[in-house]
Enzyme design. Structure first.
Site, mmCIF file in Angstrom:
data_model
loop_
_atom_site.group_PDB
_atom_site.id
_atom_site.type_symbol
_atom_site.label_atom_id
_atom_site.label_comp_id
_atom_site.label_asym_id
_atom_site.label_seq_id
_atom_site.Cartn_x
_atom_site.Cartn_y
_atom_site.Cartn_z
ATOM 1 N N VAL A 10 0.755 -1.224 -0.181
ATOM 2 C CA VAL A 10 0.010 0.071 0.131
ATOM 3 C C VAL A 10 0.970 1.268 -0.061
ATOM 4 C CG1 VAL A 10 -2.090 -1.172 0.987
ATOM 5 C CG2 VAL A 10 -0.489 -0.194 2.544
ATOM 6 N N SER A 11 0.587 2.369 -0.490
ATOM 7 C CA SER A 11 1.311 3.504 -0.994
ATOM 8 C C SER A 11 1.270 4.481 0.400
ATOM 9 C CB SER A 11 0.630 4.229 -2.199
ATOM 10 O OG SER A 11 0.489 3.527 -3.185
ATOM 11 N N ARG A 12 0.425 4.358 1.100
ATOM 12 C CA ARG A 12 0.405 5.287 2.289
ATOM 13 C C ARG A 12 0.441 4.591 3.673
ATOM 14 N NH1 ARG A 12 -4.271 7.450 -0.260
ATOM 15 N NH2 ARG A 12 -5.219 7.160 1.557
ATOM 16 N N GLN A 15 -3.031 3.572 5.141
ATOM 17 C CA GLN A 15 -3.890 2.382 4.312
ATOM 18 C C GLN A 15 -3.741 1.247 4.964
ATOM 19 O OE1 GLN A 15 -2.104 3.298 0.405
ATOM 20 N NE2 GLN A 15 -4.378 3.545 -0.446
#
Length: 192
Positions: A10-12, A15
């Site tokens: 996940v990018s963040r 998340q």
């Protein structure tokens, strides 16, 4: 013995990768590596590197989508090729054409790789032709120099007075390399 190994990302940091991890385990992954808050455009993600280290010939890397491992088409193809060379298969849960565990999946991947390389080569060729055309018309690519004729003249005067390149750059508010290039170019034109 071959394993199915999952990779989730996940990018963040805010998340939750739990849904991806659960899907991968439900699809047979015996181990899942998870990167949280990491961009797919960065190759050296900690858990991705651990996953690559863990994978052995005959294993299958399972991902939810190919964009979990690679942020661009080129990067994805390079990654799949590297895994293929190591004898590692790759399978995507949401992209059924990405499944190098089957003959059809390997063939389709080969076709995709050929077209991706064709696209890269076509872009490169078009860029070369465009630059050649611009040069033929007297235009040079790149951004304009920060060293205007006035700045170059001022730099030349200061340099003749014994000022250092670093000092000239600070006075003019430009980089030292810009001053060096401008002075070298000015010197070339006066000696020709």
């Amino acid at each position: 013995m071959s394993n199915v190994v999952g990779y989730a990302r996940v990018s963040r940091h805010d998340q939750d990768p739990a849904a991806q991890e659960a899907e991968l385990r439900a699809a047979g992954a015996v181990r899942v590596f998870v990167d949280q808050g990491e961009s797919s455009r960065v190759r050296d993600r900690p858990q991705w590197l651990a996953c690559l280290d863990y994978l052995r010939a005959g294993d299958t890397l399972l991902v939810r989508r190919l964009d979990r491992i690679a942020g661009s088409e080129k990067m994805a193809i390079e990654t799949i090729n590297e895994l293929h060379e190591r004898g590692v298969n790759i399978k995507s849960l949401t992209e059924p054409d990405i499944d190098t565990t089957t003959p059809m999946g390997r063939a389709l991947f080969g076709i995709v790789a050929v077209f991706a390389q064709l696209r890269v080569d076509t872009i490169r060729d078009s860029t070369r032709r465009g630059l050649a055309h611009a040069r033929a018309q007297g235009r040079v690519g790149g951004r304009p120099s920060v060293m205007t004729p006035e700045r170059t003249a001022a730099a030349a005067r200061m340099h003749e007075q014994g000022q250092s390149i670093a000092h000239i750059a600070r006075v003019l508010g430009v980089g030292a390399s810009s001053v060096s290039r401008a002075l070298a170019k000015a010197e070339e034109t006066t000696t020709v």
